[in-house]
Write an enzyme that holds these catalytic residues in place. Structure first.
Site, PDB file in Angstrom:
ATOM      1  CD  GLU A  98     -48.852  18.545  54.207  1.00  0.00           C
ATOM      2  OE1 GLU A  98     -49.922  18.884  54.754  1.00  0.00           O
ATOM      3  OE2 GLU A  98     -48.566  17.368  53.953  1.00  0.00           O
ATOM      4  CG  HIS A 368     -39.474  26.499  48.051  1.00  0.00           C
ATOM      5  ND1 HIS A 368     -40.567  26.819  47.292  1.00  0.00           N
ATOM      6  CD2 HIS A 368     -39.877  25.505  48.882  1.00  0.00           C
ATOM      7  CE1 HIS A 368     -41.588  26.060  47.652  1.00  0.00           C
ATOM      8  NE2 HIS A 368     -41.191  25.254  48.603  1.00  0.00           N
TER       9      HIS A 368
END
Length: 678
Positions: A98, A368
């Protein structure tokens, strides 16, 4: 003017500006700045004559129409003016698909041919300076994956939702993720309605030692079964209330149960076996998005409230990025977690080597770190100056991360077998030997049935005092809570961390499910939608199909396939033909817990069909909660909602909710996982 840095939210912009100083101008895009048209009025004039214009996507080429929504035009104009005066522009939206797409659309609107990305997972001075030193080009594979996700969600939503309007009712929507989640909920609701309870008996006796403990009859010998038969337990029965195939157990009658209890009372039992073993409990991994949402239930926070709160903590520089499916920690974080554990409990609190965790989810992207306190020096919860939900969520994250690097908790587990006449009894207990991580997380490994057993020897005689026999019934399958639904979606590969909270909100907004205490009950509309889609467009209801689509998006993101190839496979060759063949017949669903009773979709809403009559079903009715008397009342027009249970009883039924918390306020800078349901 020096460097323009564009982030997503004003709160994030203010925090970053404070770290970067006067040579940087930091502004917020307020999330997405371009998207597919949301209404007919947004469609550009040159496309309005196209037969697919209302879709916003050419289904032959998958070329999308992108427009700047009216509410974003002023923001875009300001950013264009700032970019024109800047020496350099850095696109610093979040480092997921996104965020990459937001940066892409901004670069097109600002006419920057070679955009530069600045990415970071925490908002600290050190992290921002490091990000400035390692900027990178835009990752067009990530952009392609986001565009493919947006296009497929629009095609599915705009393709399937009109089917629902013609068969179930207006104002309804379908979507790639929400429909698969609805199927999980509906299957559980139907299982509850099909459920038939079985009755069994529990015979227990207190063993009057010091300390005393409770033992349960597990086996009974008889002339027919001299080796003994196990006493029936809940797990021996199917959901239809009959014994599972191949199971041989003793199903006691009321009279037998009372007689056995009376026989045990006041007699002595002989200790025939004692087993003491050491068991260990490992700390849980640091939080990922889904496990944080699940843990939020302990704070009485919904998945959306947890994510809104975590968004504010991230933007305030308190935690790392909160959308992740990786439980791994960086070397710096491992060092700091161990340092905090040592500060709190001494050097013996941590093992010799750091613990590193890997995901068990085969579809995880692991882009992440886990969610953890930000920075290289962590602030204990009592020093951060937070309050309310923000303090509660930060405390969860801090404690879970520090505990993940602490020693195991060690227990002595004792299992004792006793005999008294024809009865065999068993008891087990667990005693904490080394607290390990439980010094920090007292609630993480509690077992309600833990009891302390005395030191016993084989052959020892111990007195019994029987408890009254307990007649029990097997329990219906438990409804999903928000937390357990997120867990089930993650396990099935339905959706991604960024979509869970939005999916839950959409299901409730559309009226497909309703929160009953802490659990999600499926409404009549939800059951009829699930029934229709399962019969006419079964692909969107199958978790494996949705998981395969997610894996395909991952492949696009990794550059393994193209956006067009992905969309061709799943739309042109997959869902589109199914949608074209779908009937618009109104669905009808038998309610298995009520004889000769059905739900039926009509133009005026769901109807209850019973005894040759069809009447509108009040919107407050949860079909699975109807009994025969209530169904008759609905048919006669005299149905009234049951009075709410007293708060104490309601909390108990909801599995012990914690103290009431003030709901989190609105947060977050963008909407994720919008499935374009119409």
């Amino acid at each position: 003017m020096a460097t323009l840095v564009i982030v997503e939210s004003p709160a994030k912009a203010r925090k970053i500006a404070g770290y970067l100083g006067r040579d940087y101008v930091v502004r917020a895009s307020l999330g997405h700045v371009r998207d597919l048209p949301g209404s007919k009025g947004e469609i550009p004039e040159r496309y309005r004559a196209e037969p697919w214009a209302a879709l916003g996507v050419n289904p032959e080429t998958f070329a999308p129409i992108y427009v700047v929504p009216a509410g974003k035009r002023a923001t875009v104009k300001e950013l264009q003016q700032l970019a024109a005066r800047a020496d350099r522009v850095l696109f610093a939206s979040d480092m997921d698909r996104e965020g990459e797409a937001i940066s892409y659309h901004l670069s097109r609107l600002l006419k920057i041919d070679q955009p530069t990305r600045m990415v970071f997972t925490e908002i600290t001075a050190e992290a921002l300076q490091a990000a400035l030193q390692r900027t990178r080009p835009l990752d067009l594979h990530l952009v392609a994956a986001q565009e493919a996700r947006r296009v497929i969600d629009r095609l599915v939503g705009y393709g399937v939702s009109p089917l629902l309007w013609g068969s179930v009712g207006g104002g309804l929507s379908a979507g790639r993720v929400q429909s698969a989640a609805l199927m999980l909920l509906s299957q559980r609701e139907m299982a509850r309605m099909r459920f038939r309870p079985a009755t069994f008996w529990s015979i227990r006796a207190d063993v009057l030692t010091r300390p005393k403990f409770t033992a349960t009859v597990t086996q009974v010998r008889s002339s027919e079964h001299p080796q003994g038969l196990p006493v029936a337990r809940a797990g021996d029965y199917t959901q239809d209330g009959v014994l599972k195939g191949g199971v041989r157990v003793l199903e006691m009658t009321d009279e037998q149960a009372r007689a056995l209890s009376a026989y045990l009372d006041g007699r002595e039992a002989s200790v025939t076996h004692v087993e003491v073993t050491e068991t260990r409990s490992r700390p849980a991994p640091p939080f990922i998005t889904s496990t944080l949402q699940q843990a939020g239930g302990r704070l009485n926070l919904s998945a959306k409230q947890v994510m809104d709160t975590a968004q504010r903590l991230y933007e305030g520089g308190y935690i790392t990025y909160m959308r992740t499916d990786s439980p791994a920690l960086s070397d710096e974080a491992l060092t700091e977690a161990r340092r905090e554990a040592t500060r709190l409990f001494g050097p013996a609190a941590v093992p010799a080597q750091p613990r590193q965790y890997a995901t068990r989810n085969k579809n995880a992207q692991e882009a992440h770190e886990a969610i953890r306190p930000s920075g290289t020096t962590w602030r204990p919860p009592d020093t951060v100056g937070l309050g309310g939900d923000e303090l509660a969520v930060y405390t969860l994250i801090y404690q879970r991360t520090v505990a993940s690097q602490m020693n195991d908790a060690v227990f002595d587990r004792t299992v004792v077998t006793l005999t008294c006449g024809a009865a065999t009894l068993s008891a087990q207990g667990r005693v904490l030997k080394e607290a390990g991580y439980l010094q920090l997380l007292q609630e993480e490994d509690e077992e309600k049935d833990d009891q302390r057993l005395p030191a016993l020897q084989v052959g020892q005689q111990v007195p019994l005092k029987a408890r009254p026999p307990e007649g029990k019934k097997t329990s219906a399958p438990t409804r999903y809570s928000e937390a357990t639904l997120v867990q089930a979606m993650e396990k099935a590969g339905i959706g991604r961390p960024s979509t869970y909270a939005q999916t839950l909100a959409t299901l409730q907004t559309r009226g497909y499910v309703r929160l009953t205490g802490r659990h999600l009950s499926v409404t009549a509309v939800g059951l009829l939608v699930a029934t229709y889609l399962a019969r006419q467009v079964p692909e969107v209801m199958r978790g494996d199909f949705t998981a395969t689509m997610e894996a395909g998006l991952d492949d696009v993101a990794a550059g393994g396939t193209t956006r067009v190839a992905y969309l061709t496979r799943f739309w042109t060759q997959g869902l589109a033909p199914t949608i074209r063949r779908a009937s618009r017949d109104a669905p009808s669903l038998p309610l298995p817990h009520l004889e000769a009773t059905r739900l039926r979709a009509t133009g005026s809403g769901p109807h209850l069909v019973r005894g040759g009559q069809s009447v509108p079903l009040p919107t407050e009715v949860i079909p699975a909660e109807l009994d025969d008397a209530q169904a008759d009342a609905v048919m006669q027009g005299t149905w009234v909602p049951r009075k709410p249970r007293p708060a104490r009883e309601k909390r108990a039924a909801d599995d012990g909710t914690s103290r009431k918390r003030k709901p989190a306020g609105p947060g977050g800078s963008r909407s994720r996982g919008d499935e374009s349901g119409r």
